[in-house]
Design an enzyme around this catalytic site. Structure first.
Site, short mmCIF file in Angstrom:
data_model
loop_
_atom_site.label_atom_id
_atom_site.label_comp_id
_atom_site.label_asym_id
_atom_site.label_seq_id
_atom_site.Cartn_x
_atom_site.Cartn_y
_atom_site.Cartn_z
N HIS A 125 0.84 -1.19 0.00
CA HIS A 125 0.00 0.00 0.00
C HIS A 125 0.88 1.24 0.00
O HIS A 125 2.11 1.14 -0.08
CB HIS A 125 -1.02 -0.02 1.14
CG HIS A 125 -0.40 -0.08 2.52
ND1 HIS A 125 0.45 0.88 2.98
CD2 HIS A 125 -0.53 -0.98 3.52
CE1 HIS A 125 0.82 0.59 4.20
NE2 HIS A 125 0.25 -0.55 4.56
N HIS B 8 4.09 1.38 2.28
CA HIS B 8 5.23 0.58 1.80
C HIS B 8 5.86 1.27 0.58
O HIS B 8 7.07 1.34 0.46
CB HIS B 8 4.79 -0.81 1.35
CG HIS B 8 4.03 -1.59 2.40
ND1 HIS B 8 2.81 -2.14 2.17
CD2 HIS B 8 4.34 -1.89 3.68
CE1 HIS B 8 2.39 -2.77 3.25
NE2 HIS B 8 3.30 -2.62 4.20
N CYS C 283 0.86 -10.59 22.59
CA CYS C 283 -0.06 -10.19 21.50
C CYS C 283 0.35 -10.96 20.25
O CYS C 283 1.48 -10.82 19.77
CB CYS C 283 0.01 -8.68 21.24
SG CYS C 283 -0.89 -8.23 19.72
N CYS D 121 1.27 -8.67 17.22
CA CYS D 121 2.61 -8.07 17.24
C CYS D 121 3.70 -9.14 17.38
O CYS D 121 4.88 -8.84 17.21
CB CYS D 121 2.77 -7.12 18.42
SG CYS D 121 1.62 -5.77 18.43
N CYS E 84 -3.52 -4.30 23.69
CA CYS E 84 -2.35 -4.00 22.86
C CYS E 84 -2.55 -2.62 22.23
O CYS E 84 -3.59 -2.38 21.60
CB CYS E 84 -2.22 -5.06 21.76
SG CYS E 84 -1.24 -4.49 20.37
N HIS F 235 -3.05 -3.15 18.24
CA HIS F 235 -4.17 -3.94 17.70
C HIS F 235 -5.47 -3.76 18.47
O HIS F 235 -6.52 -4.24 18.03
CB HIS F 235 -3.79 -5.42 17.66
CG HIS F 235 -2.70 -5.71 16.68
ND1 HIS F 235 -1.37 -5.62 17.00
CD2 HIS F 235 -2.75 -6.05 15.37
CE1 HIS F 235 -0.63 -5.90 15.93
NE2 HIS F 235 -1.45 -6.16 14.93
N LYS G 233 -5.21 6.64 10.80
CA LYS G 233 -4.16 5.74 10.35
C LYS G 233 -4.72 4.89 9.22
O LYS G 233 -5.89 4.52 9.24
CB LYS G 233 -3.80 4.84 11.55
CG LYS G 233 -2.43 4.28 11.48
CD LYS G 233 -2.08 3.59 12.78
CE LYS G 233 -1.06 2.51 12.50
NZ LYS G 233 -0.69 1.78 13.68
N LYS H 108 -6.46 -1.56 6.96
CA LYS H 108 -7.09 -2.51 6.06
C LYS H 108 -8.51 -2.80 6.55
O LYS H 108 -9.45 -2.86 5.77
CB LYS H 108 -6.28 -3.80 6.09
CG LYS H 108 -6.43 -4.62 4.85
CD LYS H 108 -5.36 -5.69 4.86
CE LYS H 108 -5.91 -7.02 4.39
NZ LYS H 108 -5.02 -8.13 4.67
N1 MSP Z 1 8.38 -6.75 8.78
C1 MSP Z 1 8.49 -5.60 9.59
C2 MSP Z 1 9.79 -4.87 9.34
C3 MSP Z 1 11.02 -5.70 9.51
S1 MSP Z 1 12.45 -4.79 9.06
C4 MSP Z 1 13.72 -5.70 9.58
C5 MSP Z 1 7.34 -4.65 9.31
N2 MSP Z 1 6.70 -4.79 8.16
S2 MSP Z 1 5.49 -3.87 7.66
O1 MSP Z 1 5.00 -4.50 6.45
O2 MSP Z 1 4.55 -3.65 8.69
O3 MSP Z 1 6.14 -2.54 7.22
C6 MSP Z 1 6.26 -1.42 8.09
C7 MSP Z 1 6.85 -0.29 7.29
O4 MSP Z 1 6.00 -0.02 6.15
C8 MSP Z 1 6.93 1.04 7.99
O5 MSP Z 1 8.05 1.15 8.83
C9 MSP Z 1 7.01 1.98 6.79
O6 MSP Z 1 8.24 1.86 6.18
C10 MSP Z 1 5.96 1.38 5.90
N3 MSP Z 1 4.62 1.87 6.24
C11 MSP Z 1 3.52 1.10 6.47
N4 MSP Z 1 2.46 1.92 6.68
C12 MSP Z 1 2.84 3.21 6.63
C13 MSP Z 1 2.14 4.44 6.63
N5 MSP Z 1 0.85 4.55 6.82
N6 MSP Z 1 2.86 5.56 6.38
C14 MSP Z 1 4.19 5.51 6.09
N7 MSP Z 1 4.84 4.36 6.04
C15 MSP Z 1 4.28 3.21 6.55
O7 MSP Z 1 7.09 -3.81 10.14
#
Ligand code: MSP
Length: 637
Positions: A20, A23, A130, A133, A147, A150, A299, A302
Site C-alpha cells: 500500500h 510501503h 499479542c 505483534c 495491545c 491492535h 491511520k 485494512k
Molecule cells: N516486517 C516488519 C519490518 C522488519 S524490518 C527488519 C514490518 N513490516 S510492515 O510490512 O509492517 O512494514 C512497516 C513499514 O511499512 C513502515 O516502517 C514503513 O516503512 C511502511 N509503512 C507502512 N504503513 C505506513 C504508513 N501509513 N505511512 C508511512 N509508512 C508506513 O514492520
C-alpha cells in the site's frame, strides 16, 4: 575517484498484506536517495536493499485464511511486492526474502555466535502476549489492558524460551547515541529512544517453541525452537550482503543506513544495534525515521477499508505524478495526510503548469526559430546564479532526506526560468538577433540542469526532457555537481529538439480524470509566442464589480458611463458597450472589471478600469458576469 560507499535499506515488509501507500512511500524514498547517491558516487558503490519478511504467526494465519500453504502464500505475495516495485520504476540492487536459504544460514550463524559468547540463556517467562505483534507486552505498555497497536486483549502465556541479554548493553547503547548525535534522525526520534532507555531494558525473548509455531528458522543450538521473527528479520540487513565473508558486506556495511517509519523504531533503534554489538559488528551509521501517511487524519487501515493502493494511483495519474506528490507532500519525520484532490492540485500546478509549460514553451520556440537546432553559442548569464543556488540547495536537502525541500529548490529554478522568459520575451524578439538566441539557449541549458537535478526524483520525466532537448549523452552519465557544467554558460554542443510532447497532461479536478492529451495543437498552442506565463496573468487584477448607476455620454454613440462598486470603493468606468447594453440595462449588474488598468480619459471622463465582454465572429457582444452571486470586489483568478 572516491571509494566511498552508500548502503540504504527499506524495512522488509510483512507478506500478510499487499503493498500500500506506506510501503510504496518508504521504498520510493530509498529509490530516490540511492539514485541521488549514484549521481554523486560511483554507481556501483551504492546499494539499495528491500525485500519481504516471511516468517511468523501472522503469516501462517494469513496463509490459512487464503487457503494456501505458508510457502505458496509467501511466494505469491512476495511476488506481488516485487512486481509492484517494478511497475513503479523502483530499482533495488537486491530483493531479499527471509525464507531464502542464504538468509536462514546467516541467521543461524549469528545466533550461534552470540550463544557461544554467552549472551543467550534459557529461562522461563510468563507474560501478556499479542499474537498480532508477535511479542510480549509489559503491563505498563498496554493501554487499558489492550495491545496499543491492535486494540486486542493479549493472552497470558508462560513458557520456557531463549533470551538475549539486551540489558547488558544498555549503557553502551546510551553512550553510543550520545556520542553520535545523528545516529537516529530526525532528533525527535532520537529523544524518544533516549527517553525509553531511561528505564532498565528487559532481556529479549528470541525463540518460539516449535509446538506452537513451525514457520520460522530453527535455533541452531535447539531445534525444538524457532527464531523470534524480529531477530530473524533484522539480520536481513547483513545476510543480504553475504555476511560474514561476503565482499559486499566488507564494502557496504561500514556505511549502512536504514530507513523506516516510526512504527518500528524500537526494534531498529534498540534491538538491532545491541544485536550487532553482541556479535562484534559495527553498528549502522544512521537510522532515518519518517512519519506516517494518514487518510483524513486516521491511520491507514485494512480493516477500515482505507488503504491507498499505489498502483491504482500510478495507473490513474502516472507513476511520476504519484511519486512527485508523495516526495513533495511529506516533510521528513512528520506525518502527512493523503488526499487524491491534493495530488491532482500538485499535478496540475507544479507538473503540468510550471514545469510542463516551461519545457514546451522553450522547445517550441527553438523549433520555430531555429528549426530545432541548438548549436554552440555563448549564452546569456541571467540564469547562472539561480542554477548554482539550486544545485547547492538540492544537494544539501537531499543528503538529509528533506526531499520536499529539494523539490521546492528545483521548482524555484523552474520559476526563475519562467520569470526570465517573461522578462526577456524572446517570442516578441527577432529570432536572428544574437540576444534572442542567447536567451533561448540559456533557457535550454537551464532545462538541462533542471533535468539532471530532477532525475533522482522523477527519472522518467528527466529522461524525457533530455530526449526532447535532443541531448544524446545519457543523463545517468552526468554527476549532480555537473548539472551545470559550463561556467561561462556556454551553449550546449549540438542538440536538436525533436517533437515536443507535453510532459504532463492536466487533470480535470472536478472529475479527477485525466483529460486526453490533444494531438492537434490548438490555435493558442500553435503560436507559442502568444502564450503567457502564470506570473504574467497574475499581474492583471480582475475583480467582480457591481454597477450602481449608468448614464449615456452626450455626443457619444458607443460609450456609456458607469458608476461601479468594488467592496467599499466606488469608481467611474467608461465602457464602449452602449449599442449592446443601453444605459438602462446596467443597474444592479455584476460585471468583471480589469481593476489595475492605468486610468485613461474618454470624452473628457477619467475611466478607472475596463469592463470584460466576449465577442463572437458575427460581432455579437455579451457581458461577462459571475455565474453565481458573489460579493463585489471578489478577485477573479
Ligand atoms: N516486517 C516488519 C519490518 C522488519 S524490518 C527488519 C514490518 N513490516 S510492515 O510490512 O509492517 O512494514 C512497516 C513499514 O511499512 C513502515 O516502517 C514503513 O516503512 C511502511 N509503512 C507502512 N504503513 C505506513 C504508513 N501509513 N505511512 C508511512 N509508512 C508506513 O514492520
Amino acid at each position: 575517484m572516491s571509494n566511498e560507499t552508500f548502503y540504504l535499506t527499506t524495512p522488509i515488509y510483512y507478506v500478510n498484506a499487499t503493498p500500500h501507500l506506506g510501503h510504496a512511500y518508504t521504498t520510493i524514498l530509498v529509490d530516490t536517495m540511492t539514485r541521488f547517491q549514484r549521481r554523486r558516487l560511483e554507481p556501483e558503490h551504492v546499494y539499495f536493499l528491500t525485500g519481504t519478511d516471511e516468517h511468523g504467526d501472522k503469516i501462517v494465519q494469513a496463509a490459512a485464511q487464503a487457503g494456501e500453504s505458508p510457502q505458496a502464500y509467501t511466494d505469491r505475495i512476495s511476488g506481488i511486492f516485487q512486481e509492484t516495485w517494478k511497475r513503479l520504476g523502483l530499482t533495488p540492487n537486491q530483493f531479499i526474502r527471509t525464507t531464502s536459504e542464504p538468509h536462514k544460514r546467516a541467521v543461524q550463524r549469528f545466533l550461534q555466535q552470540i550463544y557461544d559468547a554467552g549472551d543467550i540463556y534459557f529461562g522461563e517467562y510468563g507474560g501478556q502476549y499479542c499474537f498480532g505483534c508477535e511479542r510480549f507486552y509489559t503491563e505498563k505498555e498496554l493501554q487499558d489492558g489492550r495491545c496499543p497497536d491492535h486494540q486486542t486483549t493479549p493472552t497470558f502465556i508462560k513458557e520456557q524460551n531463549y533470551f538475549f541479554r539486551m540489558g547488558k548493553y544498555q549503557d553502551w547503547l546510551i553512550d553510543h547515541i550520545h556520542c553520535h548525535p545523528d545516529f537516529i534522525r530526525p532528533e525527535r526520534f532520537r529523544n524518544e529512544v533516549l527517553s525509553f532507555l531511561k528505564d532498565p531494558l528487559e532481556d529479549l525473548c528470541i525463540s518460539r517453541p516449535r509446538t506452537r509455531l513451525e514457520w520460522g528458522i530453527p535455533l541452531p543450538f535447539d531445534d525444538q525452537y524457532v527464531t523470534y521473527v524480529w531477530f530473524d528479520a533484522l539480520i536481513n540487513y547483513i545476510s543480504a550482503l553475504g555476511w560474514p565473508d561476503g565482499e559486499a558486506f566488507r564494502r557496504f556495511w561500514p556505511n549502512a543506513q536504514h530507513l523506516i517509519a516510526k512504527d518500528i523504531l524500537k526494534p531498529h533503534a534498540i534491538y538491532w544495534p545491541i544485536m550487532l554489538k553482541a556479535a562484534g559488528l559495527l553498528p549502522y551509521r544512521h537510522l532515518n525515521v519518517h512519519g506516517y501517511w494518514k487518510i483524513e487524519e486516521a491511520k491507514m487501515s485494512k480493516s477500515r477499508g482505507s488503504v491507498v493502493r499505489p498502483l491504482d494511483l500510478a495507473d490513474k495519474y502516472g507513476v511520476e505524478a504519484f511519486r512527485y506528490f508523495v516526495l513533495r507532500e511529506m516533510t521528513f519525520g512528520l506525518d502527512a495526510s493523503f488526499s487524491e484532490e491534493a495530488l491532482v492540485a500538485r499535478l496540475n500546478a507544479d507538473l503540468a503548469n510550471d514545469l510542463g509549460n516551461l519545457y514546451s514553451r522553450v522547445l517550441k520556440l527553438i523549433q520555430r526559430y531555429y528549426d530545432g537546432r541548438i548549436s554552440e553559442l555563448p549564452g546569456e548569464g541571467g540564469l547562472v546564479d539561480p542554477t548554482r543556488v539550486a544545485i547547492a540547495e538540492v544537494t544539501a536537502a537531499t543528503e538529509r532526506f528533506a526531499f520536499s525541500e529539494a523539490l521546492a529548490a528545483i521548482w524555484n529554478l523552474v520559476s526563475a526560468t519562467n520569470k526570465y522568459l517573461v522578462t526577456n520575451e524572446p517570442w516578441k524578439q527577432d529570432p536572428g538577433d544574437v540576444r534572442t538566441k542567447a536567451v533561448l539557449f540559456s533557457a535550454a541549458e537551464t532545462l538541462r540542469a533542471i533535468a539532471v537535478l530532477l532525475w533522482p526524483f522523477l527519472p522518467q520525466t528527466a529522461e524525457r526532457m533530455f530526449r526532447g532537448l535532443g541531448i544524446s549523452e545519457p543523463i545517468t552519465s552526468i554527476r549532480i555537481e555537473e548539472a551545470f557544467s559550463s561556467p561561462q554558460h556556454l551553449g550546449p554542443r549540438q542538440w536538436r529538439v525533436g517533437e515536443v510532447e507535453p510532459l504532463f497532461p492536466r487533470i480535470e479536478a472536478a472529475t479527477a480524470k485525466p483529460v486526453p492529451v490533444k494531438t492537434e495543437p490548438t490555435a493558442a498552442q500553435e503560436s507559442v509566442a502568444d502564450l503567457i506565463a502564470i506570473e504574467e496573468f497574475r499581474r492583471i487584477d480582475l475583480r467582480v464589480a457591481e454597477v450602481i448607476e449608468a448614464a449615456a455620454i452626450p455626443g457619444s454613440k458607443k460609450l456609456v458611463k458607469l458608476r461601479v462598486r468594488l467592496q467599499d470603493e466606488e469608481r467611474t468606468v467608461v465602457a464602449g458597450l452602449k449599442e449592446h447594453y443601453p444605459p438602462e440595462s446596467w443597474e444592479g449588474k455584476r460585471i468583471i472589471l480589469v481593476a489595475n488598468l492605468k486610468p485613461t480619459k474618454l470624452m473628457g471622463i477619467a475611466s478607472q478600469g475596463m469592463v470584460l465582454a466576449a465577442e463572437d465572429e458575427s460581432g455579437r457582444i455579451v457581458l461577462l458576469t459571475p455565474e453565481a452571486p458573489i460579493a463585489s470586489g471578489a478577485k477573479v483568478r
